[in-house]
Design an enzyme around this catalytic site. Structure first.
Site, PDB file in Angstrom:
ATOM      1  CG  HIS A   1      -2.400   0.595   0.972  1.00  0.00           C
ATOM      2  ND1 HIS A   1      -2.351   1.879   0.083  1.00  0.00           N
ATOM      3  CD2 HIS A   1      -3.543   0.186   1.405  1.00  0.00           C
ATOM      4  CE1 HIS A   1      -3.723   2.127   0.142  1.00  0.00           C
ATOM      5  NE2 HIS A   1      -4.347   1.382   0.751  1.00  0.00           N
ATOM      6  NE  ARG A   2       6.040  -0.002   2.468  1.00  0.00           N
ATOM      7  CZ  ARG A   2       7.073  -0.633   2.747  1.00  0.00           C
ATOM      8  NH1 ARG A   2       7.852  -0.122   3.669  1.00  0.00           N
ATOM      9  NH2 ARG A   2       7.510  -1.746   2.122  1.00  0.00           N
TER      10      ARG A   2
END
Length: 428
Positions: free
Chosen positions: A401-402
């Site tokens: 998700h980064r």
């Protein structure tokens, strides 16, 4: 001048290795570029080439010795008429695995200064080059190497001029930061041994590959914010198209697999959704231009993820041949580090083992990994609204998700599915 030959770092992540085999013996004359030994890293057996010329004065580490740390002296190279005793004595080496291997005698003296690091990366230099640099006060991070793989050799430092040493001194004077505490990885060894003390078992020591897998995947699950996207893809059009292509390729001895189409579809999808073709680099993201796709290959004791570079630009038959070659060499641990490191995206296919669906762990620094399940005959609703039967394959995209947000990951998976359901588009 007698110089020490040090255990090399044969890959960016290598910390120790096994000296599998010496290809020279004491008294042999070696030239720059000559293969001196075979060294086992955590992933492969690689050849180690001499950087300097000279005579093998003394071999310090016996064949079969495991756990030899990078930069540990393994041999001494001398000049004609020179004694090996003239070189600084090595630090104590790790014990050999084989009981028959002779112990290494330790001599008290300081080892050659270790190569400095630039921005956290190891500087590769020959022992003689490091010693000359130390004597002249040179900063090796400012020297360009002309040796194999950019290694700094004697000629690079002999004509170089020293730079101001104040920053180095200031750094040395700074208080050392405490190392972060190791994160818990489960019950202590003693606790587990006591738990099974009354049961029969076989203790299996961890080899380098298993240790690396354990460390990297523990780090991945603890530090990467995974989320998962799931889709099903109908394979009937692909299966029919694959059969047609294989008939035409039969005379060339080429047989395409479903996995070849999946690799191609993922590579083309990364080009169609370029913002998802990215990796996490600590304090930034790297958005890659080429589609370099890694594919998990099971080997004895672990797995490799060889990388197919520029996969979007290669034909299906070229990808098939390259994948077969990489997989075969992975199983015999003959891959070079550049063949299994890098890439931005990975594929793990357990469908051929009957697994219907699963969630794969992201291999850092990749932004995502696609878990592929088995293609199964299932009842489906056809386009005209009637019930029918289709070959359906489940896929799960594990996403960092980064690097990739939910909508972007969904777009990437959508394009992968579109290519697989319309395989002729991959030939465009």
């Amino acid at each position: 001048m007698a110089v020490e030959i040090l255990m090399p770092a044969l890959s960016p992540t290598m910390e120790e290795g096994t000296l599998a085999k010496w290809l020279v013996k004491e008294g042999d004359v070696v030239k720059s570029g000559q293969v001196m030994a075979e060294i086992e890293t955590d992933k492969a057996t690689m050849e180690f080439e001499a950087v300097d010329e000279g005579i093998v004065g003394k071999i310090l580490i016996a064949e079969g010795t495991a756990g030899v740390k990078v930069n540990t002296p393994i041999a001494i190279l001398v000049e004609e008429g020179e004694s090996a005793d003239a070189a600084p004595a090595p630090a104590k080496a790790a014990a050999p695995v084989a009981a028959a291997a002779a112990p290494v005698a330790a001599v008290a003296a300081a080892p050659a200064p270790a190569a400095p690091k630039a921005d956290g990366a190891r500087v590769f230099a020959s022992p003689l080059a490091r010693r000359i640099a130390h004597e002249k006060g040179l900063d090796l991070t400012k020297v360009t190497g002309s040796g194999p793989h950019g290694r700094i050799v004697r000629a690079d430092v002999e004509g170089a001029k020293p730079v101001a040493a104040a920053p180095v001194a200031a750094a040395a004077a700074a208080p050392a930061k405490a190392a972060p505490a190791a994160m818990p990885t489960g019950p202590a060894t003693e606790t587990v041994l006591k738990m099974y003390a009354d049961r029969k078992y076989e203790e299996v020591p961890l080899d380098g590959m298993r240790r690396t897998i354990a460390a990297r995947l523990t780090e991945a699950k603890q530090t990467i914010p995974h989320f998962y996207l799931r889709r099903e893809v109908r394979l009937d059009a692909l299966m029919a198209f694959r059969e047609q292509l294989n008939k035409g390729l039969e005379s060339r001895g080429v047989k395409l697999s479903v996995n070849d189409f999946i690799i191609k579809a993922c590579a083309m999808a990364l080009q169609a959704v370029p913002n998802a073709n990215a990796v996490w680099a600590g304090d930034r993201m790297l958005k890659l231009k080429p589609s370099d796709v890694a594919v998990a290959v099971a080997v004895e004791g672990g797995l490799f993820t060889p990388v197919l570079r520029d996969a979007d630009q290669k034909s299906l038959s070229a990808l098939s041949a390259e994948m077969k070659d990489l997989a075969a060499r992975a199983k015999s641990k003959k891959l070079a580090p550049h063949e299994y490191q890098g890439g931005s995206f990975a594929i793990s296919n357990l469908g051929m083992m009957g697994v219907e669906n699963f969630d794969a762990v992201i291999n850092p620094p990749h932004g995502a990994i696609l878990a592929v399940g088995a293609g199964l005959k299932k009842p489906v609703v056809l386009k005209d609204g009637t019930l029918g039967v289709a070959t359906v394959m489940s896929m799960t995209l594990s996403v960092d998700h980064r690097v990739i947000d939910g909508a972007l990951g969904a777009e990437l998976l959508k394009v992968i599915v579109e290519y697989l359901e319309n395989p002729m588009a991959m030939l465009a």
